[in-house]
Design an enzyme around this catalytic site. Sequence first.
Site, PDB file in Angstrom:
ATOM      1  CB  VAL A 106      -0.996   0.123   1.132  1.00  0.00           C
ATOM      2  CG1 VAL A 106      -1.957  -1.075   1.229  1.00  0.00           C
ATOM      3  CG2 VAL A 106      -0.206   0.140   2.430  1.00  0.00           C
ATOM      4  CB  SER A 112      -2.478  -0.545  -2.923  1.00  0.00           C
ATOM      5  OG  SER A 112      -3.526  -0.759  -1.901  1.00  0.00           O
ATOM      6  CB  SER A 113      -6.146   3.252  -3.096  1.00  0.00           C
ATOM      7  OG  SER A 113      -5.627   3.940  -4.160  1.00  0.00           O
ATOM      8  CG  ASP A 156      -3.797   4.815 -10.413  1.00  0.00           C
ATOM      9  OD1 ASP A 156      -3.112   5.187 -11.473  1.00  0.00           O
ATOM     10  OD2 ASP A 156      -3.345   5.022  -9.144  1.00  0.00           O
TER      11      ASP A 156
END
Lengths: 326, 326
Positions: A106, A112-113, A156
């Site tokens: 993270v 990751s988010s 993302d």
Amino acid sequence: MKACASAPGKTILTGEHFVVYGEPALVVAIDRRVTVKVTERRDETLRVASDLGIIGVFEGNSFKAEGCRTDSRSFLEPVRIAAEAVMDRVGIKRGLDVEVRSTIPVAVGLGSSSATSVATVASVGKILGADLSQGNIADLSLAAEKFVHINPSGVDPAISTYGGAILYKRGEGIKRLQSIPNLPLVIGNTGLSRNTGRLVQFVGERRERLPSVVDPLIGLAGTLTRKAVEALLEGDLEKFGELMDVNHGFLVSIGVSNEALDRLVYAAKRAGALGAKLTGAGGGGCIVALCTLETQAQVAEAIQGAGGTPIMAEKVETGVQVWTEN
Amino acid sequence: MKACASAPGKTILTGEHFVVYGEPALVVAIDRRVTVKVTERRDETLRVASDLGIIGVFEGNSFKAEGCRTDSRSFLEPVRIAAEAVMDRVGIKRGLDVEVRSTIPVAVGLGSSSATSVATVASVGKILGADLSQGNIADLSLAAEKFVHINPSGVDPAISTYGGAILYKRGEGIKRLQSIPNLPLVIGNTGLSRNTGRLVQFVGERRERLPSVVDPLIGLAGTLTRKAVEALLEGDLEKFGELMDVNHGFLVSIGVSNEALDRLVYAAKRAGALGAKLTGAGGGGCIVALCTLETQAQVAEAIQGAGGTPIMAEKVETGVQVWTEN
């Protein structure tokens, strides 16, 4: 029934920072994933449990942490936002148990988010019986991203949704790239935290102080990314690696590298990487090294020897996946 | 009578490597000097004694080392070439005792060989009673430089002769810069030897492989040097320092930096340097950091702490000086 979804993390191969000023960035999904599993609850609450041991229950506007971490809410909030975005969209409200597992480190720029948001949106959509397209999933995930990042580009959620390789340009959105060869990568984590906003601001200030040098450099970084995509499409990984090296120098020029990142870059290069550069915001976080299958292990070892945590990775074509379990 | 001359070393502040492709480089003389003292001998030989303990006698085409160093001849040959260039020019042949003292570290890109040539030419000219102009001295010194460097630009003999600051551009020659403010510098020596020719070749090959990226970068480096000169003339050392930082990134991009150089650059920056970059060919050798008088000592300490040898320096306006002693 348990509704499940997984989504990949990402790494930026070229163009970070310069993307803020309208130049393209090249991003690939990596074979590290977040998996989210959702079951319906009998009550109206949303309970989120992460394999990092962060657990909490949302009930209306209130939040109750289970466990002793004081940052539980901010960590789990994106999951709630993603889940509620789907429920709002579908028009169904349910209490849910959400279980999050991740193999993506993270807060180091590996997406990751976003992968968490995408997998949450997809799994919640599944449990509610909604038939969400990939486009829907990416759009809904962006809502949660806005909680994590002030001004997310949308790249993302897109890469976590579609997988593969994406060329992103502000204002023009994403372009999915096909026929990109296998890319054996080693990501090297410095373990240093970074402040993306502050770094973006620093670059903006340097650009204001030195426009006649930084503006052409930004344009040249765009040229570099376009050449890098050409090299990839030709399967010329050596050329692509050399362009990564040049790109790293550009990032040094705008002031976002540091000694820890450079140490990992040099270690990777010495161990035979075709190219190595910081990836993401810089100032900490990770480097990414392009290897061959023959050199990947020794590059990982060299990164470890230089004080970093190596993560073997490769580009994956598989974006978000959805399934059910009993 | 003893004829004496001293000449300063130099450091490149911006533009190295890019100068090979026609862009300007900014070079300053530093307050480290080579002093040469010459007396006439009764025989026809040329005896050269360096304070590094390298001593030898030239007689016609033969050479005899005094001492055990096997590289004496190649080290002392430039002195012979410089001395003979003057004798040829003046039309007088003499046996000479030449004594060389230096405070410039050798073979790290600080112009030790040029300063030696210039001081030799000037002192030999003096002992022979020739009235050599600065232009004559620089030209004659270039002959000896051609022994040390395959294709010398002429900037090193020029800066050692004239002192101060020089903007050099291939094909256009040198331009002396006036009204440049005081520049407190710390040079940091990595202690690593380097191969200038190999590095120049590497850059040329990268340029051939990636012309659409490297060619514009070369042009941009020229813009950077012109902006750096503007900043100096405005007395804006902060802007000049920031341009040095950007320039270092360009040198990383073309592949001539390394971990030891970067370590010293980061150490200098952390200690408060206004700017820091490798200077010269790269791959070893030195960095140069621009400081204030307040930060100079702590930058030197930081460079030492990072494993380098710091050399406090500043720009000097005094070029070659000639005098006699009894």
